[in-house]
Motif scaffolding. Sequence first.
Motif: not given
Length: 310
Positions: A288-301
């Motif tokens: 889940l490396r790519y999803a984790i990166e985006l979570e850390e970036q708060k990409f969905m927010e």
Amino acid sequence: MTETLRIAYRDHDRTPLLYVIKSQAAQFEDLDLMIQHVPGGEDYRSGFLTGKFELVCEHLRFLFPARLKGHPVRCIAATQICGIDRFVAKPSIRSAADIVGKTIAVRENESSQITLKYWLKSLGLADQVKVAVHSDKEIGRWEQWRQVADGAADVALCSPLYLKAPLQAGLQVVDVPALPIIGPLFFATREPVIRENEEALRRFMRAVYRAIHVFRNDRAQTISIMAKGPAQLMGLAGDQAVAEQYEIFRDSTAERPIPLPESIANTFQMVQEAYDVAALNPMTLWDLRYAIELEEQKFMESLAAAKAHA
């Protein structure tokens, strides 16, 4: 520079979200997502494992024995984190307790039978019902509910995409707890693809996040995309049919493409109903490396904020 990834699917029911991902990938990520229909099971499985396409998006079960045999498969996202099928019955059957001693009609394909078996076990009903298998060729695609309407069965397993007909016939959805498993729309790749196409996969995951945001929050845009391809593939005629199917897809799409721990655990237990994979650690399938990166970036927010200020 535009990069290309090939993604294979088997069932046209997967195309609504896939086409939205393709649209978002092209518009925002400079990524060309080639969507390839591969209906044959063996062609689909062997094609993926031998590198004919970089990604697959459904039929998770074959990945478990493949991983146990040493294939470097990696699941990178899950857009459905609960089973999506429903039980339908006559109004007198309202809950799991009412199913005891009853006959359940189910499709003959492996997926439906495995799901039903594990779902009944999780409800404590494994030895308390009778299962009647009926093929789609015999009575129609997902029309096992007709056995209930005709009185030959008491309950039927039904896809939410095919609920309209049984509900019109007077049946209702039975109120039972959802089954936390990895649903039929997920994404998997292989380690060599990650090694050789890491930036393209990173763009792909960004497109997945963008697509989920659009799918759940922009009805007009999603329906417009569905009408340009998926509708024809799925045999949907007319704006109302497309809109109705969109509502079902939206409701089954997770807010984020990240599986729950119980979904991973339950799916592994369920797969063991068909495959001898008890020696496998199911976590070795997930990357889940790519999803984790985006979570850390708060990409969905950030996508939500951008829409709010548009």
